[in-house]
Design a protein around this motif. Structure first.
Motif, mmCIF file in Angstrom:
data_model
loop_
_atom_site.group_PDB
_atom_site.id
_atom_site.type_symbol
_atom_site.label_atom_id
_atom_site.label_comp_id
_atom_site.label_asym_id
_atom_site.label_seq_id
_atom_site.Cartn_x
_atom_site.Cartn_y
_atom_site.Cartn_z
ATOM 1 N N UNK A 119 0.688 -1.207 -0.215
ATOM 2 C CA UNK A 119 0.225 -0.538 -0.350
ATOM 3 C C UNK A 119 0.993 1.274 0.213
ATOM 4 N N UNK A 120 0.580 2.088 -1.152
ATOM 5 C CA UNK A 120 1.033 3.702 -0.595
ATOM 6 C C UNK A 120 1.368 4.115 0.585
ATOM 7 N N UNK A 121 2.564 4.295 1.043
ATOM 8 C CA UNK A 121 2.691 5.401 2.533
ATOM 9 C C UNK A 121 2.254 6.539 2.107
ATOM 10 N N UNK A 122 1.501 6.608 3.740
ATOM 11 C CA UNK A 122 0.474 7.600 4.361
ATOM 12 C C UNK A 122 1.091 9.045 4.758
ATOM 13 N N UNK A 123 0.471 10.250 3.953
ATOM 14 C CA UNK A 123 1.102 11.945 4.186
ATOM 15 C C UNK A 123 1.186 11.861 6.027
ATOM 16 N N UNK A 124 2.588 12.208 6.517
ATOM 17 C CA UNK A 124 2.252 11.873 7.686
ATOM 18 C C UNK A 124 1.677 13.331 8.723
ATOM 19 N N UNK A 125 1.137 12.863 9.811
ATOM 20 C CA UNK A 125 0.101 13.847 10.577
ATOM 21 C C UNK A 125 0.834 14.060 11.342
ATOM 22 N N UNK A 126 0.969 14.972 12.245
ATOM 23 C CA UNK A 126 1.617 15.224 13.423
ATOM 24 C C UNK A 126 0.327 15.844 14.814
ATOM 25 N N UNK A 127 -1.182 15.531 14.724
ATOM 26 C CA UNK A 127 -1.675 14.731 15.194
ATOM 27 C C UNK A 127 -1.405 14.720 17.302
ATOM 28 N N UNK A 128 -1.824 15.278 17.698
ATOM 29 C CA UNK A 128 -1.855 14.502 19.445
ATOM 30 C C UNK A 128 -2.627 13.584 19.179
ATOM 31 N N UNK A 129 -2.430 12.676 19.137
ATOM 32 C CA UNK A 129 -3.028 10.824 20.061
ATOM 33 C C UNK A 129 -2.767 11.000 21.527
ATOM 34 N N UNK A 130 -3.543 10.271 22.455
ATOM 35 C CA UNK A 130 -3.490 10.483 23.898
ATOM 36 C C UNK A 130 -4.506 8.957 24.044
ATOM 37 N N UNK A 131 -4.220 7.906 24.887
ATOM 38 C CA UNK A 131 -4.753 7.101 24.793
ATOM 39 C C UNK A 131 -5.623 7.656 26.567
ATOM 40 N N UNK A 132 -6.885 6.445 26.194
ATOM 41 C CA UNK A 132 -8.151 7.099 27.817
ATOM 42 C C UNK A 132 -8.103 5.578 28.890
#
Length: 438
Positions: free
Chosen positions: A179-192
């Motif tokens: 699969x083609x690589x994803x464009x980088x995203x810089x949003x913050x991800x946190x675990x609930x």
């Protein structure tokens, strides 16, 4: 789901457990998947679809190896936890990939094609699961094998149901890496963290209610409702909720989520337990039950193919309503059927209905939400659909445990309850708002 169905009786016998206790390996698997689905959906929005899909495949492979080596119920449950975390991440990432990379006018066909592959795998799994159990038992009783392999084939034929996942997962991994690589995203991800504690606690209470005394059952059910209330309050107050609260402010997604939760029990009751029911009702072998599951799996694929063709002319809402009506009718027929022919006919009605209704919820959801929220939205939908994989084993185990009836009659009572739940989802589907095609 279908490959393990014919093996449930064998697993219970080899581990010295009851069929009701073996329900834990289904419920635990569903719980892990349920937790992983919304997390994977949000992660795919932030980290990229491909990396989440690939990571989920790797985790699933590791869990399958652990299950294939297990010799106790506790060990098998632990392996199923790991396996489920990987499995739970696959579907929302796949659906988000379609939402991201397929034009809107082609998404209906793409989603039906995706679910068509699930149906094909289900049909193959139904036959393969029974063949592995009966074939392994027959081979183990001959002089062709000896030593450790004979011991494995004599006591643990079901191990091969997990070993077969390894080459399949590795092939899927090789395809996923293309699969083609994803464009980088810089949003913050946190675990609930709160949700990760409370969701398994709810599932634990449901299964304990299904397997304990009558008095204890009410206490565990009460505990489950208290924990659900705590989960709702936590999600409302926490700064990083597992479930995007804005999704629940939209009428379309909310109705789809309610439909998923209601219909999940009748769907998973049949897909998970139809082989065990067929064996109990007709004293059938695992291989015979596996072949009987073709009456469920093949119409399921036909329903998806028919729905894919109709989706170009008929609204997704109408297809969903039709599928739910067929599901309710099929569950009622299954609850009343006493001959093998009628049971197989009911399987066919249910399979076709599930196939017809499989893609419309995701088709509608991708039209209700924006592309950058498709991962989170589909993760919640698949999670709520999968709650049936927790509540169905709890319901089946409860009927087996409390009814004091032969297993086949207990199964039929549970199927009747599934008919009622499917019927309740029909007016909700009819009330879904119109979704634009582009």
């Amino acid at each position: 789901m279908t490959v393990i169905g014919p093996s449930l009786v064998n697993i219970a016998q080899s581990l010295g457990s009851t069929l009701a206790e073996v329900g834990w390996i289904m419920a635990i698997y569903a719980t892990g998947s349920l937790i992983a689905q919304p997390i994977a959906g949000r992660m795919s929005d932030v980290q990229g679809r491909r990396i989440v899909f690939v990571g989920a495949l790797i985790v699933f492979t590791i869990g399958s190896i652990a299950c294939a080596l297990s010799t106790s119920l506790g060990w098998l449950i632990a392996g199923r936890v790991v396996q489920s975390l990987g499995a739970g991440g696959l579907q929302p990432a796949a659906i988000a990939l379609i939402g991201q990379r397929v034009p809107k006018e082609c998404q209906s066909s793409a989603l039906y094609a995706l679910y068509g592959m699930f149906a094909l795998a289900g049909a193959l799994g139904a036959v393969l699961g029974g063949a592995i159990i009966d074939g392994g038992r027959a081979l183990g009783s001959t002089d062709v094998v000896s030593g450790a392999l004979q011991h494995e084939l004599t006591l643990f034929q079901w191990h091969f149901i997990f070993w077969i996942n390894i080459p399949i997962a590795l092939l899927a991994l090789a395809l996923a890496l293309r699969l083609p690589a994803d464009a980088p995203v810089h949003d913050r991800f946190t675990i609930d963290a709160g949700a990760l504690v409370l969701i398994p606690a709810v599932a634990l209470c449901l299964m304990l209610a299904a397997n304990g005394s009558a008095v204890a059952a009410f206490a565990w059910l009460g505990g489950a409702f208290v924990l659900l209330a705590m989960l709702a309050l936590w999600e409302k107050k926490t700064s990083a909720p597992l479930f995007d609260p804005s999704l629940f402010a939209m009428r379309g997604p909310v109705l789809l989520y309610l439909i998923a939760a209601l219909s999940g029990i009748p769907v998973f009751s049949v897909t998970m337990y139809s082989a065990a029911y067929y064996m109990a009702q007709f004293n059938a072998s695992a291989a015979q039950a596996g072949l009987a599951l073709l009456a469920l799996a093949l119409p399921l694929g036909a329903g998806q193919g028919f729905g894919s063709r109709l989706s170009k002319r008929v609204s997704a809402r109408a297809l969903l309503v039709s599928g739910l009506m067929g599901l309710a009718a099929g569950e009622f027929m299954l609850a009343r059927a006493h001959t093998a022919l009628m049971v197989l006919f009911a399987f066919g009605i249910i399979g076709f209905a599930i196939g017809l209704a499989s893609a419309p919820p995701n088709i509608l959801l991708l039209r209700y939400v924006t592309e950058n929220r498709s991962g989170a939205a589909s993760g919640v939908l698949t999670m709520l659909s999968s709650t049936g994989a927790i509540t169905a084993p709890a319901a089946v185990s409860a009927f087996l445990h409390y009814s004091a009836l032969p297993p086949a009659q207990s199964f039929r009572l549970e199927f009747l309850a599934g008919c009622v739940l499917a019927a309740l989802a029909i007016p909700l589907a009819a009330g879904l708002p119109h979704a634009p095609k582009s």
